[in-house]
Design an enzyme around this catalytic site. Structure first.
Site, PDB file in Angstrom:
ATOM      1  N   ARG A  73       0.841  -1.189   0.000  1.00 48.67           N
ATOM      2  CA  ARG A  73       0.000   0.000   0.000  1.00 48.67           C
ATOM      3  C   ARG A  73       0.880   1.244   0.000  1.00 48.67           C
ATOM      4  O   ARG A  73       1.942   1.257   0.611  1.00 48.67           O
ATOM      5  CB  ARG A  73      -0.915   0.023   1.240  1.00 48.67           C
ATOM      6  CG  ARG A  73      -2.092  -0.920   1.134  1.00 48.67           C
ATOM      7  CD  ARG A  73      -2.997  -0.822   2.341  1.00 48.67           C
ATOM      8  NE  ARG A  73      -2.356  -1.293   3.545  1.00 48.67           N
ATOM      9  CZ  ARG A  73      -1.824  -0.525   4.478  1.00 48.67           C
ATOM     10  NH1 ARG A  73      -1.891   0.792   4.371  1.00 48.67           N
ATOM     11  NH2 ARG A  73      -1.250  -1.038   5.537  1.00 48.67           N
ATOM     12  N   TYR A 201      -1.687  -3.491  -6.733  1.00 47.35           N
ATOM     13  CA  TYR A 201      -1.514  -4.142  -5.432  1.00 47.35           C
ATOM     14  C   TYR A 201      -2.838  -4.213  -4.669  1.00 47.35           C
ATOM     15  O   TYR A 201      -3.592  -3.222  -4.615  1.00 47.35           O
ATOM     16  CB  TYR A 201      -0.462  -3.389  -4.586  1.00 47.35           C
ATOM     17  CG  TYR A 201      -0.399  -3.947  -3.192  1.00 47.35           C
ATOM     18  CD1 TYR A 201       0.190  -5.191  -2.948  1.00 47.35           C
ATOM     19  CD2 TYR A 201      -1.001  -3.291  -2.124  1.00 47.35           C
ATOM     20  CE1 TYR A 201       0.194  -5.743  -1.675  1.00 47.35           C
ATOM     21  CE2 TYR A 201      -0.999  -3.838  -0.857  1.00 47.35           C
ATOM     22  CZ  TYR A 201      -0.404  -5.059  -0.635  1.00 47.35           C
ATOM     23  OH  TYR A 201      -0.417  -5.621   0.618  1.00 47.35           O
ATOM     24  N   GLY A 202      -3.102  -5.368  -4.048  1.00 45.67           N
ATOM     25  CA  GLY A 202      -4.370  -5.629  -3.363  1.00 45.67           C
ATOM     26  C   GLY A 202      -4.956  -4.454  -2.597  1.00 45.67           C
ATOM     27  O   GLY A 202      -6.076  -4.023  -2.858  1.00 45.67           O
ATOM     28  N   LYS A 210      -9.674  -2.372   1.578  1.00 43.41           N
ATOM     29  CA  LYS A 210      -9.340  -1.243   2.447  1.00 43.41           C
ATOM     30  C   LYS A 210     -10.113   0.011   2.035  1.00 43.41           C
ATOM     31  O   LYS A 210     -10.562   0.779   2.874  1.00 43.41           O
ATOM     32  CB  LYS A 210      -7.841  -0.948   2.377  1.00 43.41           C
ATOM     33  CG  LYS A 210      -6.951  -2.133   2.693  1.00 43.41           C
ATOM     34  CD  LYS A 210      -7.144  -2.604   4.088  1.00 43.41           C
ATOM     35  CE  LYS A 210      -6.116  -3.655   4.467  1.00 43.41           C
ATOM     36  NZ  LYS A 210      -6.343  -4.136   5.833  1.00 43.41           N
ATOM     37  N   HIS A 230     -10.645  -2.658  11.460  1.00 42.77           N
ATOM     38  CA  HIS A 230      -9.537  -3.483  10.944  1.00 42.77           C
ATOM     39  C   HIS A 230      -9.332  -4.641  11.917  1.00 42.77           C
ATOM     40  O   HIS A 230      -8.370  -4.660  12.688  1.00 42.77           O
ATOM     41  CB  HIS A 230      -8.301  -2.590  10.865  1.00 42.77           C
ATOM     42  CG  HIS A 230      -7.153  -3.170  10.128  1.00 42.77           C
ATOM     43  ND1 HIS A 230      -5.856  -2.779  10.348  1.00 42.77           N
ATOM     44  CD2 HIS A 230      -7.084  -4.124   9.160  1.00 42.77           C
ATOM     45  CE1 HIS A 230      -5.050  -3.446   9.550  1.00 42.77           C
ATOM     46  NE2 HIS A 230      -5.763  -4.271   8.820  1.00 42.77           N
ATOM     47  N   SER A 253      -1.110  -3.873  10.335  1.00 37.09           N
ATOM     48  CA  SER A 253      -0.777  -4.837   9.285  1.00 37.09           C
ATOM     49  C   SER A 253       0.483  -5.626   9.647  1.00 37.09           C
ATOM     50  O   SER A 253       1.438  -5.074  10.193  1.00 37.09           O
ATOM     51  CB  SER A 253      -0.517  -4.095   7.979  1.00 37.09           C
ATOM     52  OG  SER A 253      -1.582  -3.229   7.721  1.00 37.09           O
ATOM     53  N   CYS A 255       1.130  -8.064  11.822  1.00 41.32           N
ATOM     54  CA  CYS A 255       1.457  -8.327  13.231  1.00 41.32           C
ATOM     55  C   CYS A 255       0.922  -9.690  13.660  1.00 41.32           C
ATOM     56  O   CYS A 255       0.722  -9.940  14.846  1.00 41.32           O
ATOM     57  CB  CYS A 255       0.851  -7.271  14.140  1.00 41.32           C
ATOM     58  SG  CYS A 255       1.753  -5.732  14.154  1.00 41.32           S
ATOM     59  N   GLY A 256       0.640 -10.570  12.707  1.00 47.12           N
ATOM     60  CA  GLY A 256       0.213 -11.915  13.068  1.00 47.12           C
ATOM     61  C   GLY A 256      -1.289 -12.050  13.241  1.00 47.12           C
ATOM     62  O   GLY A 256      -1.780 -12.990  13.852  1.00 47.12           O
ATOM     63  N   ASP A 278      -9.352  -9.845   8.637  1.00 45.45           N
ATOM     64  CA  ASP A 278      -8.897  -8.476   8.365  1.00 45.45           C
ATOM     65  C   ASP A 278      -9.915  -7.386   8.703  1.00 45.45           C
ATOM     66  O   ASP A 278      -9.537  -6.359   9.223  1.00 45.45           O
ATOM     67  CB  ASP A 278      -8.482  -8.359   6.890  1.00 45.45           C
ATOM     68  CG  ASP A 278      -7.599  -7.155   6.618  1.00 45.45           C
ATOM     69  OD1 ASP A 278      -6.762  -6.827   7.469  1.00 45.45           O
ATOM     70  OD2 ASP A 278      -7.739  -6.540   5.545  1.00 45.45           O
ATOM     71  N   ARG A 375       2.096 -12.111  -1.053  1.00 46.30           N
ATOM     72  CA  ARG A 375       0.751 -12.389  -0.544  1.00 46.30           C
ATOM     73  C   ARG A 375       0.120 -13.623  -1.167  1.00 46.30           C
ATOM     74  O   ARG A 375       0.468 -14.021  -2.275  1.00 46.30           O
ATOM     75  CB  ARG A 375      -0.159 -11.198  -0.871  1.00 46.30           C
ATOM     76  CG  ARG A 375       0.233  -9.889  -0.216  1.00 46.30           C
ATOM     77  CD  ARG A 375      -0.339  -9.789   1.146  1.00 46.30           C
ATOM     78  NE  ARG A 375       0.065  -8.608   1.876  1.00 46.30           N
ATOM     79  CZ  ARG A 375      -0.676  -8.024   2.832  1.00 46.30           C
ATOM     80  NH1 ARG A 375      -1.860  -8.506   3.127  1.00 46.30           N
ATOM     81  NH2 ARG A 375      -0.230  -6.989   3.487  1.00 46.30           N
TER      82      ARG A 375
HETATM   83  C1  OXD Z   1      -3.045  -4.635   5.377  1.00 47.76           C
HETATM   84  C2  OXD Z   1      -3.643  -5.791   4.702  1.00 47.76           C
HETATM   85  O1  OXD Z   1      -2.144  -3.991   4.826  1.00 47.76           O
HETATM   86  O2  OXD Z   1      -4.504  -6.425   5.324  1.00 47.76           O
HETATM   87  O3  OXD Z   1      -3.470  -4.346   6.503  1.00 47.76           O
HETATM   88  O4  OXD Z   1      -3.301  -6.062   3.564  1.00 47.76           O
HETATM   89 MN    MN Z   2      -5.146  -5.441   7.087  1.00 54.57          MN
END
Ligand code: OXD
Ligand code: MN
Length: 590
Positions: A73, A201-202, A210, A230, A253, A255-256, A278, A375
């Protein structure tokens, strides 16, 4: 007369001037055809859009390599365009809506010449749900079409819903020329509109994610009395009682979060089911409780670090291929097996490997083979532990909310807030060390309230007030907890083992919700007693536990200065209640 959706599409086609317009039907057969086109004809930069992977290892899976500058992002190129700058807040880049539309329209003008314009009608949320929202995305990228098919409920049936409601969220997307200098992700909350150009990018290009389900939806929620967050949604069933507790978890984003959403309980007697990894849309229902749905239908997760050890359920999900195809983007590629590979998947890297840019990978180079933000895109329906409530139109009732960040120091392993507003205060000042999910420097602490800093589509001061207003409508508010799996010792090593062991903390939280264990009151909230955490089988003596739970006055004084600085940017708009809470905290440490 053309209907609403057709009219909007015609206008966008007049601007982007494609050779062809294609309305996505949303069938499996159609996706196969599009993937074939992506394999044989359609290129992303120098690479084919898709190549087929080894179907024996990862069934129904395809590989995609992005443009090398288009891997995360791009927050500095992401704008919220409200008529008044203050309404976007200091937490967003802002541009005046008319000016922004004019500027990006120049980039969209003729950008689809020689290409096909795909129209994707899609739903965020189960169409049966009163909380679901119909949308249309236009794109010129087959990768985006297939990704949207996996990540949302896409198909022409949504058009009926749009006709009936007369309202839909519009997303115009083009990969443009993928030049980072001509890349903009523009949000127009007042118009339910997103315009995104220059990235595939996603997080920039799957506009249901998002862009809509967080930035635009958070603003809709503010206006309409609900929350777009989130957050993961997980269910924890206690086998003995047969009862399931539903928990939300917000983490910045990478962090597991996805691993936690699919955690395999290390303690016996519990089963975890997943509802989302997410995003959660959260409503107050007539019974005064919070209910959450996941608006998405898939997982767009970080590949590196995903393994049999860290997330076996995700590996099963990725290998399933049962209902939808799976995409891997910017991972390494094992030349002997034609399977994707990433750091952490196996202890030893394959002998013959291409890196994420397609070059032979040299293990001696010190470079990673998979991009750190490579990803997978996979359907939630392929997940063996998907909750049976996943498609429940009402959502699931929430008993606890958990916030986390990546902090080497200061923040203890777990802490429970005193009440809802105290939880809002702590969440509003959440800090976390940055990761590679967004472009920019990695490893510095930034304030990331509710893990929403990059995703809140309006002024965060108003957002904090909105959180407190939602709390005041609850009869039985969920308890709010804060966790930090990432505390380090003087040598820089993690003190807490993390991964599956995190379930021990979930168990303590559940006990607190049920009221079966006491806790210690500290200036920052309630903390566990050593005896009440189930640490059986772990070598964590009281002294280590004390380090994990330490509240160090010097560190907290520094933390308070960081919060004050962060709050300062909101001026008078910041709710008084938060200032009161901060003063109270300060009193304890001065
Ligand atoms: C992020 C994602 O960046 O979920 O938070 O892709
Ligand atoms: Mn996310």
């Amino acid at each position: 007369m053309a209907n609403l959706a057709e009219r909007w599409v015609e206008e966008q086609a007049a601007l982007t001037k494609p050779d062809k317009i294609y309305w996505v039907q949303g069938t499996e057969e159609e996706m196969r055809r599009l993937i074939e086109i992506g394999i044989n004809q359609e290129k992303t930069g120098a690479n084919p859009t898709f190549s087929e992977l080894n179907q024996e290892v990862f069934a129904n899976s395809y590989y995609h390599r992005s443009h090398p500058t288009d891997v995360a992002r791009t927050e500095h190129l992401t704008f919220v365009c409200t008529p008044k700058k203050e309404d976007a807040g200091p937490n967003n880049n802002w541009m005046e809506p008319k000016e922004a539309k004019q500027m990006v329209s120049k980039l969209f003008d003729g950008c689809m010449r020689g290409r096909t314009l795909y129209v994707i009608p899609y739903m965020m949320g189960n169409p049966e749900s009163p909380y679901a929202k119909p949308c249309i995305q236009i794109t010129d990228s087959i990768y985006v079409v297939v990704s949207m098919y996996i990540m949302t409920r896409a198909g022409k049936k949504v058009l009926e819903r749009i006709d009936a409601s007369g309202r839909f969220v519009k997303g115009l997307h083009s990969i443009g020329d993928l030049d980072p200098d001509r890349r903009y992700i523009m949000h127009f909350p007042q118009d339910d509109l997103v315009m995104s150009v220059g990235s595939g990018y996603g997080g920039n290009a799957l506009l249901g994610k998002k862009c809509f389900s967080l930035r635009i939806a958070s603003y809709q929620g503010y206006r309409e009395g609900w929350l777009a967050e989130h957050m993961i949604i997980m269910g924890v069933e206690e086998k003995k009682s047969g009862e399931t507790m539903y928990i939300l978890g917000a983490f910045p984003s990478a962090c597991g979060k996805t691993n936690l959403a699919m955690i395999e309980p290390v303690l016996k007697g519990y089963t975890v089911t997943t509802l989302g990894d997410d995003i959660a849309w959260i409503n107050v229902s007539a019974d005064g409780r919070l209910y959450a749905i996941n608006p998405e239908a898939g997982f767009f997760g970080v590949a590196p670090g995903t393994s049999e050890k860290t997330n076996p359920q995700m590996l099963r999900t990725l290998k399933s291929g049962r209902f939808y195809p799976t995409l891997f983007t910017n991972t390494g590629l094992d030349l002997d097996t034609n399977a994707p590979w990433w750091e952490g998947l196996t202890d030893k890297a394959p002998a013959h490997l291409l890196d994420w840019q397609g070059n032979p990978w040299d293990s001696a180079s010190g470079k990673v083979a998979a991009h750190p933000n490579s990803r997978f895109t996979v359907s939630a329906y392929n997940c063996p532990i998907l909750s049976k409530e996943f498609d429940n139109p009402k959502g699931v009732p929430i008993s606890a909310i958990l916030f986390g960040g990546r902090r080497s120091d200061t923040v203890p392993l777990v802490c429970e807030s005193f009440d809802w507003n105290h939880g809002v205060f702590k969440a509003s000042s959440l800090g976390s060390e940055t990761t590679s999910a967004a472009a920019g420097q990695v490893g510095i602490v930034r304030r990331d309230p509710m893990a929403m800093l990059p995703f809140c589509g309006y002024n965060m001061a108003d957002y904090f007030r909105h959180w407190m207003n939602v709390g005041s409508r609850l009869k039985d508010p969920p308890k709010i907890f804060f966790v930090n799996w990432f505390k380090r010792d003087a040598q820089g090593l993690f003190i807490w083992p993390g991964f599956r062991e995190n379930f021990r903390i979930i168990k303590w939280m559940m006990d607190r919700v049920k009221g079966t264990v006491p806790a210690k009151e500290t200036p920052i909230g309630f903390m566990p007693n050593y005896a009440d955490l189930d640490l059986s089988g772990l070598d964590i003596p009281q002294s280590t536990f004390d380090r994990l739970c330490e509240v160090n006055p010097g560190e907290w004084q520094k933390e308070i200065r960081g919060i004050e600085e962060f709050y300062g940017q909101f001026g008078d708009r910041l709710p008084q209640e938060l200032i009161k809470q901060l003063m109270e905290l300060k009193r304890h440490f001065s």
